[in-house]
Write a protein that holds these residues in place. Sequence first.
Motif, mmCIF file in Angstrom:
data_model
loop_
_atom_site.group_PDB
_atom_site.id
_atom_site.type_symbol
_atom_site.label_atom_id
_atom_site.label_comp_id
_atom_site.label_asym_id
_atom_site.label_seq_id
_atom_site.Cartn_x
_atom_site.Cartn_y
_atom_site.Cartn_z
ATOM 1 N N GLN A 156 31.872 46.283 46.507
ATOM 2 C CA GLN A 156 30.810 46.602 45.550
ATOM 3 C C GLN A 156 30.464 48.090 45.616
ATOM 4 O O GLN A 156 30.257 48.735 44.584
ATOM 5 C CB GLN A 156 29.573 45.751 45.831
ATOM 6 C CG GLN A 156 28.549 45.801 44.729
ATOM 7 C CD GLN A 156 27.415 44.817 44.966
ATOM 8 O OE1 GLN A 156 27.420 44.036 45.910
ATOM 9 N NE2 GLN A 156 26.428 44.871 44.096
ATOM 10 N N LEU A 157 30.427 48.641 46.809
ATOM 11 C CA LEU A 157 30.163 50.065 46.972
ATOM 12 C C LEU A 157 31.264 50.894 46.323
ATOM 13 O O LEU A 157 30.987 51.864 45.608
ATOM 14 C CB LEU A 157 30.028 50.410 48.451
ATOM 15 C CG LEU A 157 29.716 51.857 48.797
ATOM 16 C CD1 LEU A 157 28.394 52.298 48.180
ATOM 17 C CD2 LEU A 157 29.681 52.039 50.306
ATOM 18 N N GLU A 158 32.515 50.514 46.537
ATOM 19 C CA GLU A 158 33.627 51.237 45.918
ATOM 20 C C GLU A 158 33.539 51.198 44.396
ATOM 21 O O GLU A 158 33.807 52.194 43.724
ATOM 22 C CB GLU A 158 34.964 50.654 46.388
ATOM 23 C CG GLU A 158 35.282 50.990 47.827
ATOM 24 C CD GLU A 158 36.519 50.275 48.337
ATOM 25 O OE1 GLU A 158 37.179 49.525 47.568
ATOM 26 O OE2 GLU A 158 36.839 50.454 49.520
ATOM 27 N N ALA A 159 33.154 50.057 43.820
ATOM 28 C CA ALA A 159 33.019 49.944 42.361
ATOM 29 C C ALA A 159 31.917 50.865 41.850
ATOM 30 O O ALA A 159 32.085 51.534 40.819
ATOM 31 C CB ALA A 159 32.734 48.494 41.969
ATOM 32 N N ILE A 165 30.903 53.655 43.204
ATOM 33 C CA ILE A 165 31.379 55.037 43.315
ATOM 34 C C ILE A 165 32.345 55.357 42.182
ATOM 35 O O ILE A 165 32.258 56.406 41.546
ATOM 36 C CB ILE A 165 32.020 55.279 44.701
ATOM 37 C CG1 ILE A 165 30.935 55.221 45.788
ATOM 38 C CG2 ILE A 165 32.759 56.611 44.738
ATOM 39 C CD1 ILE A 165 31.463 55.188 47.195
ATOM 40 N N ARG A 166 33.282 54.447 41.903
ATOM 41 C CA ARG A 166 34.235 54.663 40.803
ATOM 42 C C ARG A 166 33.512 54.863 39.471
ATOM 43 O O ARG A 166 33.865 55.719 38.675
ATOM 44 C CB ARG A 166 35.191 53.474 40.695
ATOM 45 C CG ARG A 166 36.573 53.757 41.218
ATOM 46 C CD ARG A 166 37.562 52.664 40.871
ATOM 47 N NE ARG A 166 37.139 51.305 41.166
ATOM 48 C CZ ARG A 166 37.141 50.748 42.374
ATOM 49 N NH1 ARG A 166 37.542 51.440 43.409
ATOM 50 N NH2 ARG A 166 36.750 49.516 42.556
ATOM 51 N N GLU A 167 32.468 54.065 39.215
ATOM 52 C CA GLU A 167 31.703 54.177 37.976
ATOM 53 C C GLU A 167 30.973 55.514 37.888
ATOM 54 O O GLU A 167 30.764 56.046 36.805
ATOM 55 C CB GLU A 167 30.681 53.041 37.873
ATOM 56 C CG GLU A 167 31.293 51.682 37.640
ATOM 57 C CD GLU A 167 30.259 50.571 37.731
ATOM 58 O OE1 GLU A 167 29.049 50.849 37.598
ATOM 59 O OE2 GLU A 167 30.669 49.414 37.949
ATOM 60 N N ALA A 168 30.573 56.056 39.021
ATOM 61 C CA ALA A 168 29.781 57.287 39.036
ATOM 62 C C ALA A 168 30.619 58.540 38.797
ATOM 63 O O ALA A 168 30.105 59.533 38.287
ATOM 64 C CB ALA A 168 29.042 57.421 40.363
ATOM 65 N N PHE A 169 31.892 58.523 39.144
ATOM 66 C CA PHE A 169 32.715 59.736 39.063
ATOM 67 C C PHE A 169 32.632 60.453 37.725
ATOM 68 O O PHE A 169 32.431 61.667 37.703
ATOM 69 C CB PHE A 169 34.177 59.438 39.415
ATOM 70 C CG PHE A 169 34.475 59.598 40.879
ATOM 71 C CD1 PHE A 169 34.525 60.844 41.461
ATOM 72 C CD2 PHE A 169 34.697 58.487 41.668
ATOM 73 C CE1 PHE A 169 34.788 60.997 42.814
ATOM 74 C CE2 PHE A 169 34.968 58.626 43.014
ATOM 75 C CZ PHE A 169 35.011 59.882 43.594
ATOM 76 N N PRO A 170 32.780 59.777 36.586
ATOM 77 C CA PRO A 170 32.799 60.527 35.319
ATOM 78 C C PRO A 170 31.477 61.214 34.964
ATOM 79 O O PRO A 170 31.476 62.187 34.229
ATOM 80 C CB PRO A 170 33.146 59.464 34.276
ATOM 81 C CG PRO A 170 33.691 58.304 35.027
ATOM 82 C CD PRO A 170 33.098 58.369 36.396
ATOM 83 N N SER A 171 30.357 60.724 35.482
ATOM 84 C CA SER A 171 29.064 61.265 35.056
ATOM 85 C C SER A 171 28.359 62.089 36.122
ATOM 86 O O SER A 171 27.212 62.478 35.939
ATOM 87 C CB SER A 171 28.146 60.121 34.622
ATOM 88 O OG SER A 171 27.895 59.256 35.711
ATOM 89 N N ARG A 172 29.007 62.380 37.227
ATOM 90 C CA ARG A 172 28.366 63.095 38.327
ATOM 91 C C ARG A 172 29.121 64.359 38.687
ATOM 92 O O ARG A 172 30.320 64.462 38.499
ATOM 93 C CB ARG A 172 28.315 62.215 39.590
ATOM 94 C CG ARG A 172 27.634 60.896 39.414
ATOM 95 C CD ARG A 172 26.139 61.030 39.539
ATOM 96 N NE ARG A 172 25.435 59.833 39.182
ATOM 97 C CZ ARG A 172 25.134 58.838 39.994
ATOM 98 N NH1 ARG A 172 25.496 58.903 41.247
ATOM 99 N NH2 ARG A 172 24.471 57.800 39.567
#
Length: 113
Positions: free
Chosen positions: A9-12, A14-21
């Motif tokens: 769940q943590l990895e998911a 983080i993956r979701e955050a990459f494009p907007s951070r």
Amino acid sequence: MPDELPQQQLEALIREAFPSREIWVVGDPVDCYMSVDPESHKVGALYCLRTREGIGKALLDTAKDGRDYLWLTAHEPNKAAQKFYRREGFTVVGSEPPTPPETLPVVRMEWRS
């Protein structure tokens, strides 16, 4: 500090955050990282395996550059993190109960130039 989320769940998240951070990393393999949401000015993560070497401060200084405001939350029991953020100019402006799936209350801290 206890683990709040299962690793998958943590990895998911983080993956979701990459494009907007904005994300900075140190080490190979990575042993320190920081992310900032440029729209909300929220420090979403600051984590270093190596402490007391100035890396966290350098990452925060990088995030502060060109900004006049940042905010973050820290787990209420994590007094060491709060002490570090206070040294870096953040002040506690409130507290919040845990938001599931988290189980620990947090303090909100803000920095202004």
